[in-house]
Motif scaffolding. Sequence first.
Motif, PDB file in Angstrom:
ATOM      1  N   GLU A   9     -39.070  42.904   2.102  1.00 46.93           N
ATOM      2  CA  GLU A   9     -38.972  41.906   1.041  1.00 46.93           C
ATOM      3  C   GLU A   9     -39.455  42.494  -0.282  1.00 46.93           C
ATOM      4  OE1 GLU A   9     -40.621  37.400   0.007  1.00 46.93           O
ATOM      5  OE2 GLU A   9     -41.075  38.337   1.932  1.00 46.93           O
ATOM      6  N   LEU A  10     -40.505  43.299  -0.228  1.00 45.44           N
ATOM      7  CA  LEU A  10     -41.044  43.902  -1.440  1.00 45.44           C
ATOM      8  C   LEU A  10     -40.040  44.846  -2.070  1.00 45.44           C
ATOM      9  CD1 LEU A  10     -43.551  44.223  -3.277  1.00 45.44           C
ATOM     10  CD2 LEU A  10     -44.189  46.170  -1.856  1.00 45.44           C
ATOM     11  N   ILE A  11     -39.365  45.658  -1.274  1.00 51.01           N
ATOM     12  CA  ILE A  11     -38.395  46.594  -1.828  1.00 51.01           C
ATOM     13  C   ILE A  11     -37.213  45.852  -2.421  1.00 51.01           C
ATOM     14  CG2 ILE A  11     -36.923  47.012   0.188  1.00 51.01           C
ATOM     15  CD1 ILE A  11     -38.319  49.624  -2.257  1.00 51.01           C
ATOM     16  N   PHE A  12     -36.893  44.672  -1.878  1.00 54.45           N
ATOM     17  CA  PHE A  12     -35.824  43.833  -2.428  1.00 54.45           C
ATOM     18  C   PHE A  12     -36.183  43.407  -3.849  1.00 54.45           C
ATOM     19  CE2 PHE A  12     -34.156  39.520  -3.137  1.00 54.45           C
ATOM     20  CZ  PHE A  12     -32.788  39.768  -3.033  1.00 54.45           C
ATOM     21  N   TYR A  13     -37.399  42.893  -4.029  1.00 51.10           N
ATOM     22  CA  TYR A  13     -37.851  42.496  -5.367  1.00 51.10           C
ATOM     23  C   TYR A  13     -38.002  43.709  -6.277  1.00 51.10           C
ATOM     24  CZ  TYR A  13     -38.789  37.820  -3.558  1.00 51.10           C
ATOM     25  OH  TYR A  13     -38.653  36.571  -3.011  1.00 51.10           O
ATOM     26  N   PHE A  32     -36.779  56.090  -7.484  1.00 56.16           N
ATOM     27  CA  PHE A  32     -35.568  55.694  -6.771  1.00 56.16           C
ATOM     28  C   PHE A  32     -35.259  56.671  -5.643  1.00 56.16           C
ATOM     29  CE2 PHE A  32     -30.884  55.612  -6.315  1.00 56.16           C
ATOM     30  CZ  PHE A  32     -30.733  54.278  -5.959  1.00 56.16           C
ATOM     31  N   TYR A  33     -35.412  57.972  -5.925  1.00 54.14           N
ATOM     32  CA  TYR A  33     -35.170  58.990  -4.896  1.00 54.14           C
ATOM     33  C   TYR A  33     -36.173  58.854  -3.751  1.00 54.14           C
ATOM     34  CZ  TYR A  33     -35.152  63.530  -2.589  1.00 54.14           C
ATOM     35  OH  TYR A  33     -35.119  64.520  -1.638  1.00 54.14           O
ATOM     36  N   PHE A  34     -37.449  58.615  -4.083  1.00 57.68           N
ATOM     37  CA  PHE A  34     -38.478  58.496  -3.051  1.00 57.68           C
ATOM     38  C   PHE A  34     -38.231  57.283  -2.174  1.00 57.68           C
ATOM     39  CE2 PHE A  34     -43.111  57.892  -1.843  1.00 57.68           C
ATOM     40  CZ  PHE A  34     -43.098  58.937  -0.941  1.00 57.68           C
ATOM     41  N   VAL A  35     -37.765  56.184  -2.772  1.00 56.87           N
ATOM     42  CA  VAL A  35     -37.453  54.996  -1.984  1.00 56.87           C
ATOM     43  C   VAL A  35     -36.302  55.291  -1.019  1.00 56.87           C
ATOM     44  CG1 VAL A  35     -36.476  52.661  -2.088  1.00 56.87           C
ATOM     45  CG2 VAL A  35     -38.341  53.289  -3.603  1.00 56.87           C
ATOM     46  N   LEU A  36     -35.294  56.015  -1.487  1.00 55.60           N
ATOM     47  CA  LEU A  36     -34.178  56.393  -0.615  1.00 55.60           C
ATOM     48  C   LEU A  36     -34.673  57.234   0.563  1.00 55.60           C
ATOM     49  CD1 LEU A  36     -31.290  57.297  -3.103  1.00 55.60           C
ATOM     50  CD2 LEU A  36     -31.531  55.246  -1.694  1.00 55.60           C
ATOM     51  N   VAL A  37     -35.643  58.116   0.284  1.00 54.79           N
ATOM     52  CA  VAL A  37     -36.221  58.930   1.364  1.00 54.79           C
ATOM     53  C   VAL A  37     -36.938  58.035   2.372  1.00 54.79           C
ATOM     54  CG1 VAL A  37     -37.969  60.659   1.937  1.00 54.79           C
ATOM     55  CG2 VAL A  37     -36.449  61.013  -0.024  1.00 54.79           C
ATOM     56  N   LEU A  38     -37.726  57.083   1.876  1.00 56.49           N
ATOM     57  CA  LEU A  38     -38.508  56.220   2.762  1.00 56.49           C
ATOM     58  C   LEU A  38     -37.619  55.326   3.626  1.00 56.49           C
ATOM     59  CD1 LEU A  38     -41.488  55.098   0.484  1.00 56.49           C
ATOM     60  CD2 LEU A  38     -41.473  56.854   2.253  1.00 56.49           C
ATOM     61  N   TRP A  78     -42.925  62.337  10.437  1.00 56.27           N
ATOM     62  CA  TRP A  78     -41.849  61.806   9.600  1.00 56.27           C
ATOM     63  C   TRP A  78     -40.524  62.264  10.187  1.00 56.27           C
ATOM     64  CZ3 TRP A  78     -42.311  60.435   3.898  1.00 56.27           C
ATOM     65  CH2 TRP A  78     -43.585  59.952   3.612  1.00 56.27           C
ATOM     66  N   ILE A  79     -39.689  61.319  10.574  1.00 56.24           N
ATOM     67  CA  ILE A  79     -38.427  61.629  11.240  1.00 56.24           C
ATOM     68  C   ILE A  79     -37.263  61.211  10.358  1.00 56.24           C
ATOM     69  CG2 ILE A  79     -37.049  61.272  13.327  1.00 56.24           C
ATOM     70  CD1 ILE A  79     -39.721  60.353  14.670  1.00 56.24           C
ATOM     71  N   ASP A  80     -36.436  62.166   9.993  1.00 54.37           N
ATOM     72  CA  ASP A  80     -35.278  61.890   9.148  1.00 54.37           C
ATOM     73  C   ASP A  80     -34.197  61.174   9.958  1.00 54.37           C
ATOM     74  OD1 ASP A  80     -33.456  61.973   7.006  1.00 54.37           O
ATOM     75  OD2 ASP A  80     -32.624  63.868   7.721  1.00 54.37           O
ATOM     76  N   MET A 138     -32.803  52.224   7.894  1.00 51.45           N
ATOM     77  CA  MET A 138     -33.630  51.456   8.810  1.00 51.45           C
ATOM     78  C   MET A 138     -35.057  52.007   8.855  1.00 51.45           C
ATOM     79  SD  MET A 138     -32.591  50.588  12.744  1.00 51.45           S
ATOM     80  CE  MET A 138     -33.668  49.665  13.822  1.00 51.45           C
ATOM     81  N   GLY A 139     -35.387  52.884   7.911  1.00 52.14           N
ATOM     82  CA  GLY A 139     -36.699  53.524   7.915  1.00 52.14           C
ATOM     83  C   GLY A 139     -37.849  52.542   7.814  1.00 52.14           C
ATOM     84  N   GLN A 140     -38.937  52.851   8.477  1.00 46.11           N
ATOM     85  CA  GLN A 140     -40.125  51.996   8.480  1.00 46.11           C
ATOM     86  C   GLN A 140     -41.329  52.759   9.021  1.00 46.11           C
ATOM     87  OE1 GLN A 140     -39.902  49.146  12.103  1.00 46.11           O
ATOM     88  NE2 GLN A 140     -37.772  49.535  11.524  1.00 46.11           N
ATOM     89  N   LYS A 141     -42.498  52.135   8.882  1.00 47.07           N
ATOM     90  CA  LYS A 141     -43.722  52.684   9.465  1.00 47.07           C
ATOM     91  C   LYS A 141     -43.950  52.028  10.814  1.00 47.07           C
ATOM     92  CE  LYS A 141     -47.440  53.048   7.077  1.00 47.07           C
ATOM     93  NZ  LYS A 141     -48.601  52.681   6.240  1.00 47.07           N
ATOM     94  N   GLY A 142     -44.548  52.795  11.733  1.00 47.57           N
ATOM     95  CA  GLY A 142     -44.854  52.221  13.034  1.00 47.57           C
ATOM     96  C   GLY A 142     -45.928  53.013  13.742  1.00 47.57           C
ATOM     97  N   THR A 143     -46.558  52.383  14.712  1.00 43.90           N
ATOM     98  CA  THR A 143     -47.583  53.042  15.533  1.00 43.90           C
ATOM     99  C   THR A 143     -47.130  52.999  16.985  1.00 43.90           C
ATOM    100  OG1 THR A 143     -49.372  52.401  14.030  1.00 43.90           O
ATOM    101  CG2 THR A 143     -49.991  53.007  16.277  1.00 43.90           C
ATOM    102  N   TYR A 144     -47.137  54.148  17.631  1.00 39.17           N
ATOM    103  CA  TYR A 144     -46.743  54.222  19.038  1.00 39.17           C
ATOM    104  C   TYR A 144     -47.915  54.750  19.848  1.00 39.17           C
ATOM    105  CZ  TYR A 144     -44.169  55.224  23.289  1.00 39.17           C
ATOM    106  OH  TYR A 144     -43.744  55.240  24.594  1.00 39.17           O
ATOM    107  N   ARG A 145     -48.333  53.952  20.824  1.00 42.81           N
ATOM    108  CA  ARG A 145     -49.466  54.327  21.682  1.00 42.81           C
ATOM    109  C   ARG A 145     -48.922  54.962  22.957  1.00 42.81           C
ATOM    110  NH1 ARG A 145     -53.805  51.964  19.365  1.00 42.81           N
ATOM    111  NH2 ARG A 145     -53.339  50.286  17.880  1.00 42.81           N
ATOM    112  N   ILE A 146     -49.182  56.248  23.087  1.00 46.42           N
ATOM    113  CA  ILE A 146     -48.640  57.010  24.210  1.00 46.42           C
ATOM    114  C   ILE A 146     -49.372  56.642  25.501  1.00 46.42           C
ATOM    115  CG2 ILE A 146     -48.111  59.315  25.064  1.00 46.42           C
ATOM    116  CD1 ILE A 146     -48.412  60.319  22.180  1.00 46.42           C
ATOM    117  N   GLY A 147     -48.606  56.260  26.501  1.00 45.55           N
ATOM    118  CA  GLY A 147     -49.190  55.899  27.791  1.00 45.55           C
ATOM    119  C   GLY A 147     -48.099  55.479  28.758  1.00 45.55           C
ATOM    120  N   THR A 148     -48.448  55.377  30.017  1.00 43.68           N
ATOM    121  CA  THR A 148     -47.439  55.103  31.039  1.00 43.68           C
ATOM    122  C   THR A 148     -46.806  53.723  30.898  1.00 43.68           C
ATOM    123  OG1 THR A 148     -49.207  54.331  32.510  1.00 43.68           O
ATOM    124  CG2 THR A 148     -48.524  56.638  32.712  1.00 43.68           C
ATOM    125  N   ASN A 149     -47.501  52.769  30.272  1.00 42.64           N
ATOM    126  CA  ASN A 149     -46.948  51.423  30.146  1.00 42.64           C
ATOM    127  C   ASN A 149     -46.474  51.097  28.726  1.00 42.64           C
ATOM    128  OD1 ASN A 149     -47.509  50.713  32.875  1.00 42.64           O
ATOM    129  ND2 ASN A 149     -49.659  50.399  32.340  1.00 42.64           N
TER     130      ASN A 149
END
Length: 209
Positions: free
Chosen positions: A56-60, A111-117, A158-160, A190-201
């Motif tokens: 929403e912030l990037i939209f504004y 503008f370029y940095f936003v495209l990267v993100l 950071w994954i392109d 579809m870029g975004q931030k996220g946290t992934y907790r490595i574990g069997t479940n």
Amino acid sequence: MKKYISEIAGMPAILMLPAIRSMKITLSTFGKWLAILSFLIGTGFMATYYFNDSGELIFYGYFFVIAAVIVNLMVFIILLIKSTLNNSNRSKLLRTAGIMALNIPVALAYFYFVLVLVNTMRITFINETGGTLTNIFVDGCETIELGEIHPNEQKTCWIDINRDCTITLDYSLNGQTESEVVFGYVTSSMGQKGTYRIGTNSKPIDETF
């Protein structure tokens, strides 16, 4: 004073001149403050989006950039016209125009940095397996080696996003090779931030929304 400010904010740049004169603010001063405020607000949008990843912030932010470019460009043109008609204040008007012109490369850089993100997955991996992970590879849109991660340690990757893909994580734990799905489906913009907790479940990030 507030009345005049609100009136100026809601009118095209060419109509601002009477209001500016009624406040006894010179065009040069107005141009400088417009350039400074545009830079500060734009930087605020950029920093907030980087740390909070709000769609929403990037939209504004896009709307602000478009409006700021139009208003700054109109005032910039008026400054150039005024400088050709006013010999006594020409140098001052041209300096202000130069200050406003500095916002152009800044806006392009943002503008370029936003495209990267928006085309990058920024994932923080946290090792919650209780053991040291080795031979860690993030695979999918691109392959990235993370080396090793000790218990409760974290690494950000950071994954392109250059195509439709599934992001997976392969690693070795206690001599066994393990594989986990980090994100089930990603695509461009579809870029975004996220946290992934490595574990069997652990579940893919997009299944926890």
